[in-house]
Every structure is written in structure tokens, then in C-alpha cells.
Write an enzyme that holds these catalytic residues in place. Structure first.
Site, PDB file in Angstrom:
ATOM      1  N   GLU A 111      88.883  81.996 -23.060  1.00 46.18           N
ATOM      2  CA  GLU A 111      90.395  81.928 -22.715  1.00 46.18           C
ATOM      3  C   GLU A 111      91.260  82.697 -23.881  1.00 46.18           C
ATOM      4  OE1 GLU A 111      91.042  77.918 -20.009  1.00 46.18           O
ATOM      5  OE2 GLU A 111      89.895  77.679 -21.860  1.00 46.18           O
ATOM      6  N   GLU A 132      83.282  75.156 -17.400  1.00 45.56           N
ATOM      7  CA  GLU A 132      84.075  73.966 -17.523  1.00 45.56           C
ATOM      8  C   GLU A 132      83.881  72.905 -16.241  1.00 45.56           C
ATOM      9  OE1 GLU A 132      86.800  76.568 -20.346  1.00 45.56           O
ATOM     10  OE2 GLU A 132      85.533  76.642 -18.448  1.00 45.56           O
TER      11      GLU A 132
END
Length: 263
Positions: A111, A132
Site C-alpha cells: 500500500e 489481509e
């Protein structure tokens, strides 16, 4: 010890994530990263920003899971909010930002890399992905939004729903990595990145124009085309009023190489 080391070389600021063993980020690291981004933004002698991880094993493995496990939901929400704001600040800074990925780049680490403008990875040195979902959560530092914009909606949903982690070579095929380079060592890789970044630094490049090209693209991609064209015109006018546009036009007409200043 600083969690984000800051150094400048020949117009390039290097921000090194430094939290062994995996360069995971905490609230403290995000606070330091935020400050380092602002420092580079306000420095007129910095024309390009490079973000990298300390060591050869990890660029960044994302958020510190042990820290999150012990935190309450109120802290977690504000932690994610601050991380979002920090990466938006990186994305909005009118200077080219390069992610130098030498080691695993997973979860929040990817990210961070996706908030950079150009991603360069060292061949054969790691994997990336957004796993995740295997923790029962979603990529909460911009992953769901930026991955869609890089690889397309259906592929992004698939990659995140499966939680797939894949080699840099696969990332290059997906367009997540822009350049895949061989290097003999961590130091050699960073030297190559700095050399490549130098092409965007004055006097070789009109770095202010590079920065405003970035701003036109980052903002323009999110708004209607008529509004994007209006933004483009305003940014162009700012460049017309600067020294580099005058130098570039003069050099072209005089058939010589321009000497840009970044102003």
C-alpha cells in the site's frame, strides 16, 4: 534510532523505512514518515523522493500486527486514518516519488509502494500482495482503492479476496511493478535507483514540470475530464510563468541543450 531515515543526494531525498526485522509500520513510524515527506516537499533542492526499506529482506511487511492486536478499535480507526492521510500527502506532493523495492513488499508495504508514482523492484528478491483477508480484515491503508486503479476492478478483487502473494515477476506482469532490475547487492540496487532518478533532476530535467505532470494525473484521474482539462490549463499557465519554460523554449529554438533549474 529513527524509524524513517532521511538523506539527500544530488537533488534526491531518500526515505528509508527502518524497523527490523520487517520494517513494519507503527503510529510512530507513520508520524516520522509524514514529517519526512513534508521535509522533502518544502526543500527546494529536493526534486525526487525515493522510498525504500532498510536491509535486503523487506521493503515493508505492513502494519505491526502485534501492535494492532493489543489496540482498541478507537485507536485502530485513527491509526488507519493517519496512515491514509500520510500516503495521500506522499501522493499529492508535486515531486516524483519512486518506490525502490528490494525485499518482500506485502500488506501495508504494498500500500505504501502503490502511493508512490513509479515502482522499481529488484529481480528475484521477494514477493508482494495484499493478504489481509487471511487476518479477517481488508487492506486498510488504501489497498482496496489503489489496487483497483492499477490492475482493474475484477483482478483487484480476486487478488485481495484470495489473499495471493506473488513474486515480483508476476507483479510486473500485472503492472504493479514498473521496472524489474537485476542488482548484485542492496547497495548496488539503491545506486542504480539513484542514478535513474537523476534524470528527473535539474539541469537535466524541468523537475517542476515533472511534479505538475504528476499533480495533473493524480487529481485529473479522479474528476470529470472537463474539470481535469481546466486543472491542466492552470498548471500549464504556472509553468509558462516559470523560468524552465522560458529556458526550454529558448533552447529548442537555439538548437542547444536546455539548462533547467526547477523553477
Amino acid at each position: 534510532m529513527s524509524l524513517v531515515e532521511y538523506a539527500t543526494t544530488d537533488g534526491v531525498a531518500t526515505l528509508t523505512l527502518n524497523n527490523a526485522p520487517a520494517n513494519c509500520y507503527s503510529r510512530d513510524m507513520m508520524t516520522e514518515l509524514d514529517a519526512a515527506i513534508l521535509k522533502a516537499r518544502f526543500d527546494p533542492d529536493v526534486h525526487v523522493i525515493v522510498v525504500r526499506g532498510a536491509g535486503e529482506k523487506f521493503f515493508c511487511a505492513g502494519a505491526d500486527i502485534a501492535m494492532l492486536q493489543g489496540a482498541d478499535p478507537y485507536f485502530k480507526y485513527n491509526f488507519c486514518l493517519h496512515a491514509n492521510e500520510t500516503l495521500l500527502r506522499l501522493e499529492h506532493t508535486p515531486k516524483l516519488v519512486i518506490a525502490a523495492i528490494d525485499g518482500h513488499c506485502v500488506g501495508g508495504g504494498l500500500e505504501v509502494a502503490m502511493a508512490c508514482d513509479i515502482r522499481i523492484a529488484r529481480q528475484g528478491r521477494g514477493k508482494c500482495g495484499l493478504p489481509e483477508v487471511k487476518l479477517g480484515v481488508l487492506p486498510g491503508t488504501g489497498g482496496t482503492q489503489r489496487l483497483v486503479r492499477v490492475v482493474g476492478k475484477s483482478k483487484a478483487i480476486e487478488l485481495m479476496a484470495v489473499g495471493e502473494v506473488f513474486p515480483f515477476e508476476r507483479a510486473a506482469e500485472l503492472g504493479l511493478v514498473d521496472h524489474l532490475w537485476e542488482a548484485e547487492s542492496h547497495a548496488d540496487f539503491h545506486a542504480k535507483v539513484l542514478e535513474w532518478a537523476g534524470q528527473f533532476v535539474p539541469p537535466k530535467a524541468a523537475s517542476r514540470a515533472v511534479g505538475l505532470i504528476k499533480r495533473a494525473c493524480q487529481t485529473g484521474a479522479e474528476i470529470a475530464i472537463a474539470d481535469g482539462l481546466a486543472l491542466e490549463r492552470e498548471l500549464q499557465q504556472r509553468l509558462f510563468e516559470g523560468e524552465d519554460a522560458r529556458e526550454g523554449l529558448a533552447a529548442y529554438n537555439e538548437k542547444r541543450e536546455p539548462e533547467f533549474t526547477g523553477r
